[in-house]
Write a protein that holds these residues in place. Structure first.
Motif, mmCIF file in Angstrom:
data_model
loop_
_atom_site.group_PDB
_atom_site.id
_atom_site.type_symbol
_atom_site.label_atom_id
_atom_site.label_comp_id
_atom_site.label_asym_id
_atom_site.label_seq_id
_atom_site.Cartn_x
_atom_site.Cartn_y
_atom_site.Cartn_z
ATOM 1 N N GLY A 69 -1.385 -18.275 -9.265
ATOM 2 C CA GLY A 69 -0.791 -16.969 -9.516
ATOM 3 C C GLY A 69 -1.754 -15.811 -9.327
ATOM 4 N N LEU A 70 -2.827 -15.997 -8.579
ATOM 5 C CA LEU A 70 -3.809 -14.942 -8.362
ATOM 6 C C LEU A 70 -3.202 -13.846 -7.499
ATOM 7 C CD1 LEU A 70 -6.768 -14.002 -8.707
ATOM 8 C CD2 LEU A 70 -7.250 -15.189 -6.573
ATOM 9 N N LEU A 71 -3.324 -12.592 -7.956
ATOM 10 C CA LEU A 71 -2.809 -11.445 -7.215
ATOM 11 C C LEU A 71 -3.969 -10.606 -6.697
ATOM 12 C CD1 LEU A 71 0.037 -10.121 -9.550
ATOM 13 C CD2 LEU A 71 0.256 -11.560 -7.530
ATOM 14 N N LEU A 72 -3.888 -10.218 -5.445
ATOM 15 C CA LEU A 72 -4.814 -9.262 -4.855
ATOM 16 C C LEU A 72 -4.040 -7.954 -4.754
ATOM 17 C CD1 LEU A 72 -6.250 -11.526 -2.031
ATOM 18 C CD2 LEU A 72 -7.268 -11.026 -4.248
ATOM 19 N N VAL A 73 -4.347 -6.996 -5.633
ATOM 20 C CA VAL A 73 -3.561 -5.767 -5.772
ATOM 21 C C VAL A 73 -4.292 -4.615 -5.095
ATOM 22 C CG1 VAL A 73 -2.518 -4.162 -7.414
ATOM 23 C CG2 VAL A 73 -2.621 -6.609 -7.945
ATOM 24 N N LEU A 74 -3.550 -3.863 -4.269
ATOM 25 C CA LEU A 74 -4.099 -2.689 -3.594
ATOM 26 C C LEU A 74 -3.220 -1.487 -3.914
ATOM 27 C CD1 LEU A 74 -6.118 -1.427 -1.618
ATOM 28 C CD2 LEU A 74 -4.567 -2.079 0.230
ATOM 29 N N PRO A 75 -3.653 -0.617 -4.851
ATOM 30 C CA PRO A 75 -2.876 0.596 -5.129
ATOM 31 C C PRO A 75 -3.082 1.601 -3.991
ATOM 32 C CG PRO A 75 -4.812 0.473 -6.552
ATOM 33 C CD PRO A 75 -4.806 -0.761 -5.713
ATOM 34 N N LEU A 76 -1.986 2.208 -3.547
ATOM 35 C CA LEU A 76 -2.018 3.139 -2.416
ATOM 36 C C LEU A 76 -1.406 4.466 -2.827
ATOM 37 C CD1 LEU A 76 -0.757 0.587 0.228
ATOM 38 C CD2 LEU A 76 -3.094 1.413 -0.009
ATOM 39 N N ARG A 77 -2.039 5.569 -2.372
ATOM 40 C CA ARG A 77 -1.566 6.904 -2.735
ATOM 41 C C ARG A 77 -1.739 7.841 -1.549
ATOM 42 N NH1 ARG A 77 -4.560 8.161 -7.424
ATOM 43 N NH2 ARG A 77 -2.828 7.276 -8.546
ATOM 44 N N GLY A 78 -0.836 8.801 -1.417
ATOM 45 C CA GLY A 78 -0.945 9.813 -0.375
ATOM 46 C C GLY A 78 -0.784 9.223 1.009
ATOM 47 N N GLU A 79 -1.680 9.615 1.921
ATOM 48 C CA GLU A 79 -1.610 9.100 3.282
ATOM 49 C C GLU A 79 -2.316 7.760 3.437
ATOM 50 O OE1 GLU A 79 -2.715 11.934 6.235
ATOM 51 O OE2 GLU A 79 -1.563 13.534 5.292
ATOM 52 N N ALA A 80 -3.108 7.370 2.465
ATOM 53 C CA ALA A 80 -3.804 6.069 2.456
ATOM 54 C C ALA A 80 -4.469 5.799 3.803
ATOM 55 C CB ALA A 80 -2.844 4.955 2.072
ATOM 56 N N LEU A 81 -5.410 6.657 4.151
ATOM 57 C CA LEU A 81 -6.026 6.612 5.471
ATOM 58 C C LEU A 81 -6.768 5.302 5.756
ATOM 59 C CD1 LEU A 81 -7.335 10.277 5.606
ATOM 60 C CD2 LEU A 81 -5.258 9.335 6.632
ATOM 61 N N ALA A 82 -7.283 4.651 4.736
ATOM 62 C CA ALA A 82 -8.034 3.402 4.932
ATOM 63 C C ALA A 82 -7.183 2.169 4.659
ATOM 64 C CB ALA A 82 -9.261 3.405 4.034
ATOM 65 N N MET A 83 -5.869 2.325 4.644
ATOM 66 C CA MET A 83 -4.987 1.220 4.267
ATOM 67 C C MET A 83 -5.160 0.002 5.172
ATOM 68 S SD MET A 83 -0.780 0.993 4.126
ATOM 69 C CE MET A 83 -0.678 2.735 4.255
ATOM 70 N N GLU A 84 -5.214 0.199 6.466
ATOM 71 C CA GLU A 84 -5.312 -0.938 7.379
ATOM 72 C C GLU A 84 -6.624 -1.702 7.182
ATOM 73 O OE1 GLU A 84 -3.474 -0.464 11.439
ATOM 74 O OE2 GLU A 84 -3.698 1.642 10.836
ATOM 75 N N ALA A 85 -7.715 -0.989 6.995
ATOM 76 C CA ALA A 85 -8.998 -1.653 6.751
ATOM 77 C C ALA A 85 -8.986 -2.384 5.412
ATOM 78 C CB ALA A 85 -10.137 -0.633 6.782
ATOM 79 N N GLU B 217 5.924 9.331 3.362
ATOM 80 C CA GLU B 217 6.964 8.529 4.011
ATOM 81 C C GLU B 217 6.381 7.687 5.149
ATOM 82 O OE1 GLU B 217 11.055 9.289 6.513
ATOM 83 O OE2 GLU B 217 10.491 10.745 4.974
ATOM 84 N N ASP B 218 5.524 8.288 5.973
ATOM 85 C CA ASP B 218 4.907 7.546 7.079
ATOM 86 C C ASP B 218 3.988 6.433 6.570
ATOM 87 O OD1 ASP B 218 6.207 9.113 8.924
ATOM 88 O OD2 ASP B 218 4.502 10.479 9.214
ATOM 89 N N ALA B 219 3.204 6.732 5.556
ATOM 90 C CA ALA B 219 2.292 5.737 5.007
ATOM 91 C C ALA B 219 3.067 4.594 4.358
ATOM 92 C CB ALA B 219 1.349 6.381 3.995
ATOM 93 N N ARG B 220 4.191 4.900 3.728
ATOM 94 C CA ARG B 220 5.009 3.836 3.134
ATOM 95 C C ARG B 220 5.586 2.928 4.220
ATOM 96 N NH1 ARG B 220 7.240 1.886 -1.394
ATOM 97 N NH2 ARG B 220 9.270 0.882 -1.196
ATOM 98 N N GLY B 221 5.982 3.509 5.338
ATOM 99 C CA GLY B 221 6.468 2.696 6.453
ATOM 100 C C GLY B 221 5.395 1.752 6.972
ATOM 101 N N LEU B 222 4.173 2.256 7.097
ATOM 102 C CA LEU B 222 3.060 1.412 7.538
ATOM 103 C C LEU B 222 2.760 0.328 6.506
ATOM 104 C CD1 LEU B 222 0.759 0.716 9.472
ATOM 105 C CD2 LEU B 222 -0.618 2.465 8.314
ATOM 106 N N ALA B 223 2.798 0.695 5.227
ATOM 107 C CA ALA B 223 2.546 -0.284 4.167
ATOM 108 C C ALA B 223 3.611 -1.379 4.183
ATOM 109 C CB ALA B 223 2.504 0.404 2.806
ATOM 110 N N GLN B 224 4.858 -1.007 4.406
ATOM 111 C CA GLN B 224 5.937 -1.996 4.467
ATOM 112 C C GLN B 224 5.729 -2.930 5.656
ATOM 113 O OE1 GLN B 224 8.606 -2.301 2.114
ATOM 114 N NE2 GLN B 224 8.517 -4.270 3.143
#
Length: 107
Positions: free
Chosen positions: A38-54, A80-87
């Motif tokens: 049940g180990l979770l790797l959690v990544l909180p994201l906010r705003g444009e989340a410019l480093a999300m892919e890395a 909205e754009d960052a949420r689409g990328l996150a999805q």
């Protein structure tokens, strides 16, 4: 010359035997089960989340070393754009998902 050859053969034999023992022990001791169920790797994201892919790439690297770990991307106010990328990134992962911060509970 014979002493040098005998020494080299002894050295290579010791290295080969060590490698063989290492491989056998690794195969026997590694069962493929999750290290921590049940180990979770959690990544909180906010705003444009410019480093999300890395960040997701780094989590993917960690996830490959932790069998059974799940990746959770938490939307803490993404654009909205960052949420689409996150999805998109969450859908690409076998054990990944995107959740809203209000829905994320560790209970």
């Amino acid at each position: 010359m014979t002493l040098l050859q005998d020494g080299l053969i002894a050295f290579l034999s010791a290295v080969g035997l060590t490698a063989l023992v290492w491989l056998v022990a690794g195969a026997v001791l590694h069962t493929g089960r999750p290290i921590v169920p049940g180990l979770l790797l959690v990544l909180p994201l906010r705003g444009e989340a410019l480093a999300m892919e890395a960040d997701v790439r780094e989590l993917r690297r960690l996830q490959s070393r932790l069998p059974g770990a799940r990746m959770v991307l938490v939307d803490c106010g993404l654009t909205e754009d960052a949420r689409g990328l996150a999805q998109y990134l969450a859908d690409r992962e076998k054990r990944g998902e995107l959740v809203d911060a209000a829905e994320f509970h560790l209970g």
